[in-house]
Design a protein around this motif. Structure first.
Motif, PDB file in Angstrom:
ATOM      1  N   ALA A   4      45.043  10.287   8.046  1.00 42.06           N
ATOM      2  CA  ALA A   4      44.599   9.542   9.164  1.00 42.06           C
ATOM      3  C   ALA A   4      45.144   9.575  10.530  1.00 42.06           C
ATOM      4  CB  ALA A   4      44.458   8.028   8.890  1.00 42.06           C
ATOM      5  N   LEU A   5      46.572  10.082  10.492  1.00 40.48           N
ATOM      6  CA  LEU A   5      47.160  10.246  11.615  1.00 40.48           C
ATOM      7  C   LEU A   5      46.656  11.427  12.440  1.00 40.48           C
ATOM      8  CD1 LEU A   5      49.519   9.606  13.545  1.00 40.48           C
ATOM      9  CD2 LEU A   5      51.083  11.050  12.244  1.00 40.48           C
ATOM     10  N   GLY A   6      46.407  12.606  11.685  1.00 43.82           N
ATOM     11  CA  GLY A   6      45.828  13.644  12.377  1.00 43.82           C
ATOM     12  C   GLY A   6      46.606  14.290  13.387  1.00 43.82           C
ATOM     13  N   LYS A   7      45.985  14.451  14.379  1.00 46.39           N
ATOM     14  CA  LYS A   7      46.271  14.943  15.769  1.00 46.39           C
ATOM     15  C   LYS A   7      46.366  13.445  16.774  1.00 46.39           C
ATOM     16  CE  LYS A   7      44.716  19.669  15.587  1.00 46.39           C
ATOM     17  NZ  LYS A   7      43.758  20.618  16.060  1.00 46.39           N
ATOM     18  N   ARG A   8      46.056  12.356  16.174  1.00 46.77           N
ATOM     19  CA  ARG A   8      46.384  11.165  17.071  1.00 46.77           C
ATOM     20  C   ARG A   8      47.795  11.003  17.445  1.00 46.77           C
ATOM     21  NH1 ARG A   8      42.923   9.364  12.810  1.00 46.77           N
ATOM     22  NH2 ARG A   8      40.686   8.753  13.632  1.00 46.77           N
ATOM     23  N   SER A   9      47.983  10.160  18.579  1.00 50.51           N
ATOM     24  CA  SER A   9      49.110   9.699  18.884  1.00 50.51           C
ATOM     25  C   SER A   9      49.523   8.441  18.302  1.00 50.51           C
ATOM     26  CB  SER A   9      49.182   9.339  20.456  1.00 50.51           C
ATOM     27  OG  SER A   9      48.483   8.343  20.802  1.00 50.51           O
ATOM     28  N   PRO A  10      50.894   8.066  18.053  1.00 51.69           N
ATOM     29  CA  PRO A  10      51.198   6.821  17.457  1.00 51.69           C
ATOM     30  C   PRO A  10      50.199   5.670  17.889  1.00 51.69           C
ATOM     31  CG  PRO A  10      53.253   8.034  17.708  1.00 51.69           C
ATOM     32  CD  PRO A  10      52.070   8.748  18.664  1.00 51.69           C
ATOM     33  N   ARG A  11      50.083   5.629  19.265  1.00 52.97           N
ATOM     34  CA  ARG A  11      49.577   4.467  19.759  1.00 52.97           C
ATOM     35  C   ARG A  11      47.896   4.464  19.437  1.00 52.97           C
ATOM     36  NH1 ARG A  11      49.551   2.632  26.068  1.00 52.97           N
ATOM     37  NH2 ARG A  11      51.636   1.881  25.393  1.00 52.97           N
ATOM     38  N   GLN A  12      47.214   5.533  19.520  1.00 48.25           N
ATOM     39  CA  GLN A  12      46.067   5.819  18.942  1.00 48.25           C
ATOM     40  C   GLN A  12      45.787   5.572  17.477  1.00 48.25           C
ATOM     41  OE1 GLN A  12      45.528   9.819  20.096  1.00 48.25           O
ATOM     42  NE2 GLN A  12      44.255   9.371  21.783  1.00 48.25           N
ATOM     43  N   PHE A  13      46.651   5.895  16.581  1.00 50.85           N
ATOM     44  CA  PHE A  13      46.794   5.783  15.183  1.00 50.85           C
ATOM     45  C   PHE A  13      46.710   4.028  15.072  1.00 50.85           C
ATOM     46  CE2 PHE A  13      49.081   4.732  11.368  1.00 50.85           C
ATOM     47  CZ  PHE A  13      48.400   5.142  10.333  1.00 50.85           C
ATOM     48  N   ALA A  14      47.827   3.463  15.878  1.00 51.30           N
ATOM     49  CA  ALA A  14      47.851   2.098  15.506  1.00 51.30           C
ATOM     50  C   ALA A  14      46.602   1.169  15.851  1.00 51.30           C
ATOM     51  CB  ALA A  14      48.972   1.509  16.423  1.00 51.30           C
ATOM     52  N   GLY A  15      45.912   1.602  17.013  1.00 50.55           N
ATOM     53  CA  GLY A  15      44.787   1.185  17.573  1.00 50.55           C
ATOM     54  C   GLY A  15      43.828   1.426  16.295  1.00 50.55           C
ATOM     55  N   GLU A  16      43.464   2.542  15.664  1.00 53.97           N
ATOM     56  CA  GLU A  16      42.741   2.645  14.776  1.00 53.97           C
ATOM     57  C   GLU A  16      43.015   1.971  13.509  1.00 53.97           C
ATOM     58  OE1 GLU A  16      41.264   5.102  11.335  1.00 53.97           O
ATOM     59  OE2 GLU A  16      43.254   4.775  11.881  1.00 53.97           O
ATOM     60  N   ARG A  17      43.846   1.810  13.078  1.00 51.30           N
ATOM     61  CA  ARG A  17      44.494   0.817  11.847  1.00 51.30           C
ATOM     62  C   ARG A  17      43.998  -0.637  12.179  1.00 51.30           C
ATOM     63  NH1 ARG A  17      44.338   3.597   7.470  1.00 51.30           N
ATOM     64  NH2 ARG A  17      42.770   4.480   8.909  1.00 51.30           N
ATOM     65  N   VAL A  18      44.176  -0.830  13.263  1.00 50.63           N
ATOM     66  CA  VAL A  18      43.907  -2.428  13.610  1.00 50.63           C
ATOM     67  C   VAL A  18      42.630  -2.412  13.526  1.00 50.63           C
ATOM     68  CG1 VAL A  18      44.075  -3.937  15.386  1.00 50.63           C
ATOM     69  CG2 VAL A  18      46.236  -2.899  14.969  1.00 50.63           C
ATOM     70  N   ARG A  19      41.746  -1.728  14.224  1.00 43.11           N
ATOM     71  CA  ARG A  19      40.359  -1.751  14.048  1.00 43.11           C
ATOM     72  C   ARG A  19      39.679  -1.631  12.896  1.00 43.11           C
ATOM     73  NH1 ARG A  19      36.052   1.436  13.867  1.00 43.11           N
ATOM     74  NH2 ARG A  19      37.334   3.653  13.748  1.00 43.11           N
ATOM     75  N   ARG A  20      40.063  -0.854  12.057  1.00 37.17           N
ATOM     76  CA  ARG A  20      39.444  -0.474  10.532  1.00 37.17           C
ATOM     77  C   ARG A  20      40.015  -1.598   9.619  1.00 37.17           C
ATOM     78  NH1 ARG A  20      38.208   5.201   8.801  1.00 37.17           N
ATOM     79  NH2 ARG A  20      36.748   3.847   7.559  1.00 37.17           N
TER      80      ARG A  20
END
Length: 391
Positions: free
Chosen positions: A75-91
């Motif tokens: 899931a981290l993929g090419k996301r930045s840490p901030r983008q990843f954290a936001g995606e985890r919170v959303r999902r």
């Protein structure tokens, strides 16, 4: 000649996720009828359910956490840490909050249905915010979502590290330590066992309450962590497949002390041990069984389930909403089915398949096509095509 292993999304993980959720469906249906404690129970119980469910209990959620660790790495993929954290919170956080106010309350209502005149009379008490079981505010089976959110955010620095080129030396060390059958079986198992030796005297019960559940929070976290680092190390992941027969032997051999102690504690057989010693041996064998079984299942899945299927993508998209819904539907349907004068096994299969069809129908008709519900159930927002209106 140097061999480079490129790790991409594998179909075996998707199949394992599907199988793990299917096991949860039958496991939670079985909770109506076994002799273990649960929110609701059938009037007649059958101890034969205990024998297969006690085995499943110790590896079904560890397997799901192991898969989740590998999936989090992807899931981290090419996301930045901030983008990843936001995606985890959303999902994870949005479905958790939604579930605590909408999905979980009916479970508590059916447990205490005799205390209230109607559902609205009960539902108002949820907003007293008194934690279950003293009150009616809980996340029940959604503890998995809460724990997964914590694991994902806490493990983020390690996740970023193992994604970076600087982790090459660390991964080489992991492969040296864990790449042999003995290493991948015993080193993680002893690490997990050591955490429980330290923590369980202080937190002996599995509460799923996060702050008062440190032993089991750590126990499941170990599977998440190892799933992430095993998947991040391609040679190590491949070693699990190559050594699957050894892993299977380890898992099967652990069934001997596991069931021996279980039957001893049930007084089905007599052991030359005190009850307290039997409990300790059972706990140790259960922890080892958890790791050995997860590794064996993952190894054989790599060998035999890494196959695409036209429906696999669509099935996996609906597994998360299915997980969120399934226990509430099991209790809702089960409350009425268990009032019939049927055999236990007729009730078991009726609840199982009615739950399957109800969750599948609600997902296909309501959740999948409606973006608001997709968001609330942790799915990706569906892009609108020309002429299509998403609510």
């Amino acid at each position: 000649m140097q061999t480079t292993i490129t790790l991409t999304r594998r179909h075996d993980l998707d199949w394992l996720r599907f199988l793990a959720i299917l096991i949860l469906l039958f496991f939670h249906t079985g909770m109506w009828f076994n002799t273990f404690g649960w929110h609701v129970k059938n009037t007649e119980l059958n101890s034969t359910f205990d024998y297969w469910m006690i085995w499943l209990h110790f590896w079904r959620m560890p397997l799901l956490l192991f898969i989740s660790g590998a999936g989090t790495y992807l899931a981290l993929g090419k996301r930045s840490p901030r983008q990843f954290a936001g995606e985890r919170v959303r999902r994870l956080l949005i479905p958790l909050v939604f579930g605590m106010f909408v999905i979980v309350p009916p479970q508590i209502y059916f447990e205490h249905i005799d205390r209230y005149d109607n559902y609205w009379d009960f539902y108002q008490t949820v907003f007293d915010f008194v934690r279950y079981p003293q009150g009616n505010f809980s996340w029940h089976h959604l503890w998995f979502v809460a724990y997964l959110l914590v694991y994902s955010l806490v493990a983020l620095p390690l996740l970023v590290f193992v994604k970076s080129p600087q982790s090459a030396g660390f991964k080489a060390m992991l492969y040296r330590v864990l790449g042999t059958p003995w290493g991948m079986v015993m080193v993680p198992a002893l690490f997990i066992l050591s955490t429980q030796v330290v923590l369980r005297p202080y937190f002996p019960e599995e509460t799923h309450g996060l702050m008062n559940d440190w032993a089991f929070l750590t126990f499941y976290g170990c599977f998440f962590l190892f799933g992430m680092v095993f998947y991040a190390t391609p040679k190590l992941w491949e070693a699990v497949r190559l050594n699957r027969s050894y892993l299977l032997v380890a898992a099967l051999s652990m069934l001997i002390p596991f069931y021996g102690c279980f039957f001893g504690m049930r007084e089905i057989m007599v052991l030359p041990l005190t009850f307290q010693t039997t409990e300790v041996v059972f706990d140790v064998s259960a922890i080892l069984l958890s790791w050995f079984t997860v590794m064996a299942v993952v190894g054989y899945a790599q060998q035999y389930l890494n196959r695409p299927h036209p429906w696999l993508k669509y099935v996996n998209e609906g597994l998360y909403p299915f997980y969120i819904l399934h226990q509430t539907v099991i209790i809702w349907i089960g409350y009425y089915i268990c009032q019939f004068d049927w055999s236990i096994f007729a009730k078991f299969w009726a609840i199982s398949f009615l739950t399957l069809f109800a969750c599948l129908g609600f997902y296909l008709l309501c959740i999948r096509p409606v973006n608001v519900l997709r968001l609330l159930f942790g799915m990706k927002w569906k892009k609108r095509n020309a002429g299509e209106i998403n609510l």
